[in-house]
Write an enzyme that holds these catalytic residues in place. Structure first.
Site, PDB file in Angstrom:
ATOM      1  N   GLY A  20       1.160  -0.847   0.187  1.00  0.00           N
ATOM      2  CA  GLY A  20       0.274  -0.080  -0.162  1.00  0.00           C
ATOM      3  C   GLY A  20       1.373   1.253  -0.500  1.00  0.00           C
ATOM      4  O   GLY A  20       0.723   2.623  -0.757  1.00  0.00           O
ATOM      5  N   ASP A  21       2.121   0.955   0.299  1.00  0.00           N
ATOM      6  CA  ASP A  21       2.886   2.597   0.425  1.00  0.00           C
ATOM      7  C   ASP A  21       3.278   2.841  -0.813  1.00  0.00           C
ATOM      8  O   ASP A  21       3.320   3.951  -1.114  1.00  0.00           O
ATOM      9  CB  ASP A  21       4.177   1.886   1.756  1.00  0.00           C
ATOM     10  CG  ASP A  21       4.437   3.572   1.871  1.00  0.00           C
ATOM     11  OD1 ASP A  21       4.513   4.478   2.127  1.00  0.00           O
ATOM     12  OD2 ASP A  21       6.361   3.160   1.738  1.00  0.00           O
ATOM     13  N   SER A  22       4.029   1.610  -1.404  1.00  0.00           N
ATOM     14  CA  SER A  22       3.880   1.939  -2.504  1.00  0.00           C
ATOM     15  C   SER A  22       3.066   1.875  -3.770  1.00  0.00           C
ATOM     16  O   SER A  22       3.427   3.129  -4.695  1.00  0.00           O
ATOM     17  CB  SER A  22       4.474   0.265  -3.499  1.00  0.00           C
ATOM     18  OG  SER A  22       5.895  -0.043  -2.871  1.00  0.00           O
TER      19      SER A  22
END
Length: 136
Positions: A20-22
């Site tokens: 999700g961060d990416s």
């Protein structure tokens, strides 16, 4: 899009947060490029940090929490409640946990194949920060 072999709930919450961060980083940077094409790359980076930092993500998820389904809230809370061994020096534990939950939610949506909803949640998050003016 990569197809995952296991259901999203079988992945560790921190793995989902990693995904999700990416995804959110690419989304935010793409929006900034489209909206501020005249900025230098350095200024774009400084602008992006406002959204992708633990503080920005924490504020975003607080803004949209009421618009999440029960299953989305569950994915968020699973990530938020996961113990992490580190906390960035520029965030408090609460912000960091909310941000991790937000990232886990995005990863969960992606692994689940819910691309349309993923886009919707990222857009809601990004625009809630713009509208609220509550980013540094």
């Amino acid at each position: 899009m990569i197809r995952f072999t296991k259901p999203a709930n079988e992945y560790n919450a921190l793995v989902l947060a990693y995904i999700g961060d990416s995804l959110y980083d690419v989304y935010v940077r793409s929006r900034i490029i489209e909206e501020h094409s005249g900025m230098t790359a350095h200024k774009m980076h400084v602008e992006a940090i406002k959204f992708v930092s633990a503080h920005g993500q924490s504020e975003a998820v607080k803004n949209i929490e009421g618009k999440l389904s029960e299953s989305e809230l569950s994915a968020y809370k699973r990530g938020r409640n996961t113990k992490s061994f580190t906390v960035p020096k520029n965030a408090d534990v609460g912000e960091y946990r909310r941000a991790t939950g937000f990232e886990a939610l995005l990863g969960w949506l992606y692994v689940s194949g819910s691309e349309e909803r993923l886009d919707e949640v990222m857009k809601l998050s990004y625009e809630s920060l713009l509208a609220g003016g509550n980013i540094v």
